[in-house]
Design an enzyme around this catalytic site. Structure first.
Site, PDB file in Angstrom:
ATOM      1  N   CYS A  55       0.826  -1.208   0.000  1.00  9.97           N
ATOM      2  CA  CYS A  55       0.000   0.000   0.000  1.00  9.97           C
ATOM      3  C   CYS A  55       0.860   1.259   0.000  1.00  9.97           C
ATOM      4  CB  CYS A  55      -0.927  -0.001   1.217  1.00  9.97           C
ATOM      5  SG  CYS A  55      -1.870   1.526   1.403  1.00  9.97           S
ATOM      6  N   ASP A  60      -1.391  16.362  -2.319  1.00 12.06           N
ATOM      7  CA  ASP A  60      -1.578  15.419  -3.425  1.00 12.06           C
ATOM      8  C   ASP A  60      -0.520  15.696  -4.487  1.00 12.06           C
ATOM      9  OD1 ASP A  60      -2.728  14.264  -5.974  1.00 12.06           O
ATOM     10  OD2 ASP A  60      -4.340  13.740  -4.586  1.00 12.06           O
ATOM     11  N   GLY A  84     -13.375   6.654  -8.956  1.00 12.47           N
ATOM     12  CA  GLY A  84     -12.066   7.287  -9.096  1.00 12.47           C
ATOM     13  C   GLY A  84     -11.051   6.911  -8.039  1.00 12.47           C
ATOM     14  N   THR A 104      -8.028   5.213  -6.646  1.00 16.11           N
ATOM     15  CA  THR A 104      -6.872   4.545  -7.255  1.00 16.11           C
ATOM     16  C   THR A 104      -5.904   4.004  -6.220  1.00 16.11           C
ATOM     17  OG1 THR A 104      -5.692   6.647  -7.487  1.00 16.11           O
ATOM     18  CG2 THR A 104      -7.000   5.912  -9.384  1.00 16.11           C
ATOM     19  N   HIS A 117      -6.531   2.662   0.148  1.00 17.87           N
ATOM     20  CA  HIS A 117      -6.365   3.039   1.558  1.00 17.87           C
ATOM     21  C   HIS A 117      -7.283   4.247   1.730  1.00 17.87           C
ATOM     22  CE1 HIS A 117      -3.436   3.562   5.132  1.00 17.87           C
ATOM     23  NE2 HIS A 117      -4.307   4.564   5.256  1.00 17.87           N
ATOM     24  N   HIS A 154      -9.060   7.594   2.246  1.00 18.91           N
ATOM     25  CA  HIS A 154      -8.498   8.941   2.290  1.00 18.91           C
ATOM     26  C   HIS A 154      -9.537   9.967   1.873  1.00 18.91           C
ATOM     27  CE1 HIS A 154      -7.664   7.378  -1.769  1.00 18.91           C
ATOM     28  NE2 HIS A 154      -7.654   8.631  -2.197  1.00 18.91           N
ATOM     29  N   HIS A 176     -10.011  13.762   0.291  1.00 21.76           N
ATOM     30  CA  HIS A 176      -9.400  14.847  -0.465  1.00 21.76           C
ATOM     31  C   HIS A 176      -9.967  16.153   0.072  1.00 21.76           C
ATOM     32  CE1 HIS A 176      -8.020  12.318  -3.966  1.00 21.76           C
ATOM     33  NE2 HIS A 176      -8.972  11.530  -3.474  1.00 21.76           N
TER      34      HIS A 176
END
Length: 117
Positions: free
Chosen positions: A9, A35, A96, A98, A101, A103, A105
């Site tokens: 990961c 990011d 979306g 990818t 894990h 998370h 945004h």
């Protein structure tokens, strides 16, 4: 197993310090970093340090940790001086996601349109 770090990961490797990231905040349970492919002037990811594959698994398996992640999105927005921002959890490849894990945004610094993409 949910909650346990995974060797395959990307985000677990960032938490462990094996892959560099531009970290903006860290708590006992979460990590926030910029990011690498920003979609807005401010684009920061807030992740739980424990591995859960997506937001749904995180909420079901560790609701307090899910709350920690959500609280950190506000702390990030405050530090970045965002008057308004968008918080997005992508769950599943069709949405979306990818990196598998969980998370959030945190996107800001420009106008956000509705409906999103």
């Amino acid at each position: 197993m949910p909650g346990e770090a995974r060797d395959d990961c990307l985000f677990c490797k960032i938490v462990a310090g094996h892959i560099p990231a531009t970290i903006v905040r860290e708590t006992e349970t979460t990590l926030a970093f910029r990011d690498i492919n920003p979609q807005a002037p401010t684009h920061i990811l807030v992740i739980p340090k424990a591995h859960y594959k997506n937001a749904a698994e995180l909420a079901a398996g560790a609701p307090q940790l899910a709350a920690d992640v959500l609280a950190e999105t506000q702390a990030v927005a405050d530090e970045e001086k965002l008057e308004s921002y968008r918080t997005v959890f992508n769950t599943g490849s069709g949405a979306g996601q990818t990196v598998w894990h969980a998370h959030a945004h945190v996107l800001g610094g420009r106008g956000m349109q509705w409906p999103p993409g």
